[in-house]
Design a protein around this motif. Structure first.
Motif, PDB file in Angstrom:
ATOM      1  N   ARG A 101      17.966 -54.102 -30.796  1.00  0.00           N
ATOM      2  CA  ARG A 101      17.086 -53.876 -29.630  1.00  0.00           C
ATOM      3  C   ARG A 101      15.644 -54.345 -29.843  1.00  0.00           C
ATOM      4  O   ARG A 101      15.440 -55.497 -30.173  1.00  0.00           O
ATOM      5  N   ASN A 157      17.966 -41.515 -26.848  1.00  0.00           N
ATOM      6  CA  ASN A 157      18.151 -40.978 -25.503  1.00  0.00           C
ATOM      7  C   ASN A 157      19.483 -40.242 -25.358  1.00  0.00           C
ATOM      8  O   ASN A 157      19.592 -39.307 -24.580  1.00  0.00           O
ATOM      9  N   ALA A 158      20.484 -40.650 -26.111  1.00  0.00           N
ATOM     10  CA  ALA A 158      21.760 -39.930 -26.078  1.00  0.00           C
ATOM     11  C   ALA A 158      21.528 -38.485 -26.539  1.00  0.00           C
ATOM     12  O   ALA A 158      22.072 -37.535 -25.963  1.00  0.00           O
ATOM     13  N   PHE A 188      29.453 -43.920 -25.768  1.00  0.00           N
ATOM     14  CA  PHE A 188      28.616 -43.018 -24.976  1.00  0.00           C
ATOM     15  C   PHE A 188      29.023 -43.042 -23.516  1.00  0.00           C
ATOM     16  O   PHE A 188      28.747 -43.975 -22.786  1.00  0.00           O
ATOM     17  N   HIS A 230      20.719 -43.207 -14.308  1.00  0.00           N
ATOM     18  CA  HIS A 230      20.378 -44.567 -13.930  1.00  0.00           C
ATOM     19  C   HIS A 230      21.532 -45.466 -14.340  1.00  0.00           C
ATOM     20  O   HIS A 230      21.881 -45.530 -15.517  1.00  0.00           O
ATOM     21  N   SER A 232      22.172 -48.227 -15.462  1.00  0.00           N
ATOM     22  CA  SER A 232      21.332 -49.321 -15.933  1.00  0.00           C
ATOM     23  C   SER A 232      22.099 -50.566 -16.334  1.00  0.00           C
ATOM     24  O   SER A 232      21.556 -51.661 -16.301  1.00  0.00           O
ATOM     25  N   ASP A 263      18.277 -39.129 -15.938  1.00  0.00           N
ATOM     26  CA  ASP A 263      18.347 -39.931 -17.165  1.00  0.00           C
ATOM     27  C   ASP A 263      18.038 -41.367 -16.752  1.00  0.00           C
ATOM     28  O   ASP A 263      18.863 -42.040 -16.135  1.00  0.00           O
ATOM     29  N   GLY A 265      17.540 -43.935 -18.665  1.00  0.00           N
ATOM     30  CA  GLY A 265      18.053 -44.993 -19.542  1.00  0.00           C
ATOM     31  C   GLY A 265      16.916 -45.767 -20.166  1.00  0.00           C
ATOM     32  O   GLY A 265      16.420 -45.421 -21.223  1.00  0.00           O
ATOM     33  N   ASP A 299      13.355 -47.467 -27.482  1.00  0.00           N
ATOM     34  CA  ASP A 299      13.559 -48.841 -27.950  1.00  0.00           C
ATOM     35  C   ASP A 299      14.243 -49.746 -26.927  1.00  0.00           C
ATOM     36  O   ASP A 299      14.857 -50.739 -27.280  1.00  0.00           O
ATOM     37  N   LYS A 300      14.137 -49.379 -25.655  1.00  0.00           N
ATOM     38  CA  LYS A 300      14.581 -50.329 -24.629  1.00  0.00           C
ATOM     39  C   LYS A 300      13.333 -50.983 -24.046  1.00  0.00           C
ATOM     40  O   LYS A 300      12.537 -51.516 -24.797  1.00  0.00           O
ATOM     41  N   ALA A 307      14.102 -43.872 -30.144  1.00  0.00           N
ATOM     42  CA  ALA A 307      13.696 -42.504 -29.846  1.00  0.00           C
ATOM     43  C   ALA A 307      14.211 -42.140 -28.468  1.00  0.00           C
ATOM     44  O   ALA A 307      14.572 -43.018 -27.681  1.00  0.00           O
TER      45      ALA A 307
HETATM   46  C1  LIG Z   1      20.878 -46.579 -23.099  1.00  0.00           C
HETATM   47  C2  LIG Z   1      21.132 -45.396 -22.293  1.00  0.00           C
HETATM   48  C3  LIG Z   1      21.383 -44.148 -22.899  1.00  0.00           C
HETATM   49  C4  LIG Z   1      21.444 -43.999 -24.400  1.00  0.00           C
HETATM   50  O1  LIG Z   1      20.201 -44.180 -24.958  1.00  0.00           O
HETATM   51  P1  LIG Z   1      20.051 -44.423 -26.555  1.00  0.00           P
HETATM   52  O2  LIG Z   1      18.580 -44.488 -26.760  1.00  0.00           O
HETATM   53  O3  LIG Z   1      20.777 -45.665 -26.855  1.00  0.00           O
HETATM   54  O4  LIG Z   1      20.660 -43.238 -27.210  1.00  0.00           O
HETATM   55  C5  LIG Z   1      21.603 -43.066 -22.095  1.00  0.00           C
HETATM   56  N1  LIG Z   1      21.578 -43.180 -20.748  1.00  0.00           N
HETATM   57  C6  LIG Z   1      21.347 -44.357 -20.115  1.00  0.00           C
HETATM   58  C7  LIG Z   1      21.366 -44.420 -18.629  1.00  0.00           C
HETATM   59  C8  LIG Z   1      21.107 -45.506 -20.873  1.00  0.00           C
HETATM   60  O5  LIG Z   1      20.897 -46.678 -20.262  1.00  0.00           O
END
Ligand SMILES: *Cc1c(COP(=O)(O)O)cnc(C)c1O
Length: 469
Positions: A101, A157-158, A188, A230, A232, A263, A265, A299-300, A307
């Protein structure tokens, strides 16, 4: 056969060979490790002699000793070379999920190194001279940037989604649209994380359409939360309807203690819409919609370290901070240092934003990439005769499950060879000492320099030069 077995040089003899220490020094390992691999190799030879399948050089010869050290070197290298290493991402996909990422900004890296190599006030309040909390360090900065009431940072985020559901909706119902029960890569799935958390999933609507009244009907005594996810990593088009978060907030008129959680994302602090890229609303405006809690990745699109950032009403964030699970999901000092430095870029405005590689790379114009490509092609043509190189228009992706429908206009460098086919070239580049990851389209190698730094050009050129004869 016995004769052969007897003429295999013994380990204690081989240990006197300068190669023994040389290999240990070269790979920076203890000689005991070399000893182990050497013994293992000799046992293997013995085994093959006994089974009468030995095909190597005569065991009493110098040739055998040379052969043996080569084997030991190969083994040591396979076992002790770094497994996690730098790769050059020439795919143009800015947030490449398989390639780690977001690359971090220079100052984020410096802050991480500094924090890792010294003691810090991670859990020490310097004003009062007593124990402090790591959760307080960058909370204010997050609130200033987003307008939230309180914030908490966890491992990813998970983890944020899991914590929110577990701490605030365990054994209670969480209403979610069927259109948002998404799978986000790997293992996930929103539905499985919910099940693990102990929250009871209450699906409403259909895959393509969910209305506000679907949510209203689903509200019950046991409802704790309405969750919006979201979507995403895919885009639904055509006959669709989702309920915007502003309207979900109105459900509280029916149930005052309802928690509305989104959420996000990815989540952006920079408005890419102003550059005509995507439709992602800024985190600030999502919070202004009156939602109780949001979470997103560090980190997106944010461009920081891994985080999960949770922002929202203080009453709920306080409950999350006190939850025992938070201890298990907490971030370390390096993450906090990198995240703080990244957030500082956002508060520094225009100039700061360009320091964040993710933002810089997404905003690179097609013309800038054309210039880069031309400069690279000049270097390439000076060096090679059997490769044919060209440049053409194409598209790069944001990646990381963010903005799936956005095509960033770019130029790609295409490479062909007189005799080597594209898959072979791709493999050689991937197996180079600094691996180079490229795309193949129409039997051509494609390099998109959107995600390549000028300092990487030499490594790319050397990888190609190993193929030219
Ligand atoms: C990427 C994503 C997650 C997971 O996030 P991580 O930081 O990879 O754990 C959860 N929900 C959505 C909607 C996402 O796009």
């Amino acid at each position: 056969m016995k004769e052969w077995l007897r003429s295999i040089p013994p380990v204690h003899e081989l240990q006197k060979d300068p190669e023994y220490i040389q290999i240990a020094d070269e790979f920076g390992i203890d000689s005991a490790q070399v000893h182990q691999i050497l013994t293992h190799s000799l046992n293997h030879v013995r085994d093959e002699i006994i089974k009468e399948i030995w095909q190597g050089p005569p065991v009493a010869s110098n040739e055998f000793v040379n052969w043996l050290w080569t084997q030991v070197r190969i083994q040591v290298k396979a076992q002790w070379s770094k497994k996690l290493k730098k790769v050059i991402n020439a795919t143009g996909t800015v947030l490449h999920t398989n390639l780690g990422r977001a690359p971090l900004s220079k100052s984020a890296i410096e802050r991480i190194v500094q924090t890792a190599s010294s003691y810090s006030n991670l859990e020490y309040n310097l004003t009062e001279g007593k124990r402090g909390s790591r959760h307080d360090l960058i909370e204010n900065m997050l609130l200033q940037l987003t307008g939230g009431e309180a914030a908490l940072v966890v491992n990813n985020n998970a983890a944020a989604v899991f914590l929110v559901l577990r701490a605030l909706a365990r054994e209670k119902e969480v209403i979610i649209s069927r259109g948002q029960l998404v799978e986000i890569g790997g293992s996930f799935r929103v539905s499985s994380i919910m099940e693990e958390s102990g929250a009871v999933l209450k699906e409403v609507g259909t895959t393509n359409k969910t209305h506000l009244h679907d949510y209203v009907h689903a509200l019950s005594e046991n409802t704790a939360m309405v969750m919006k996810v979201h979507t995403s990593n895919f885009k639904m088009i055509g006959f669709t309807k989702t309920v915007p978060v502003e309207e979900l907030v109105s459900l509280k008129e029916h149930k005052s203690n309802l928690i509305v959680y989104e959420d996000l994302g990815s989540g952006v602090l920079y408005d890419f819409r102003e550059d005509g890229i995507g439709e992602e609303p800024k985190i600030q405006s999502v919070i202004n919609s009156g939602v109780d809690l949001i979470s997103f990745s560090g980190d997106k699109m944010l461009g920081g370290p891994q985080a999960g950032i949770i922002i929202g009403r203080k009453v709920f964030i306080d409950r999350l901070k006190k939850h025992p699970l938070t201890r298990a999901l907490r971030v370390d000092k390096m993450t906090l240092a990198g995240l703080e430095a990244t957030l500082l870029h956002y508060s520094a405005g225009e100039k700061g934003l360009k320091e964040i590689p993710v933002i810089r790379n997404i905003l690179l114009s097609k013309e800038e990439i054309f210039e880069r490509s031309q400069a690279f092609i000049r270097l390439f043509k000076e060096k090679f005769r059997t490769f044919h190189v060209n440049c053409k228009e194409s598209c790069s992706q944001v990646g990381g499950g963010a903005m799936p429908d956005v095509q960033l206009e770019t130029y790609v460098i295409t490479v062909r060879h007189d005799r080597l086919d594209a898959h072979l070239i791709e493999e050689k580049l991937r197996k180079a000492s600094t691996p180079i990851i490229v795309k193949i389209r129409d039997d051509e190698i494609q390099l998109d320099l959107r995600t390549v730094e000028e300092s990487d050009y030499q490594d790319i050129l050397s990888a190609f030069s190993l193929m030219e004869d």
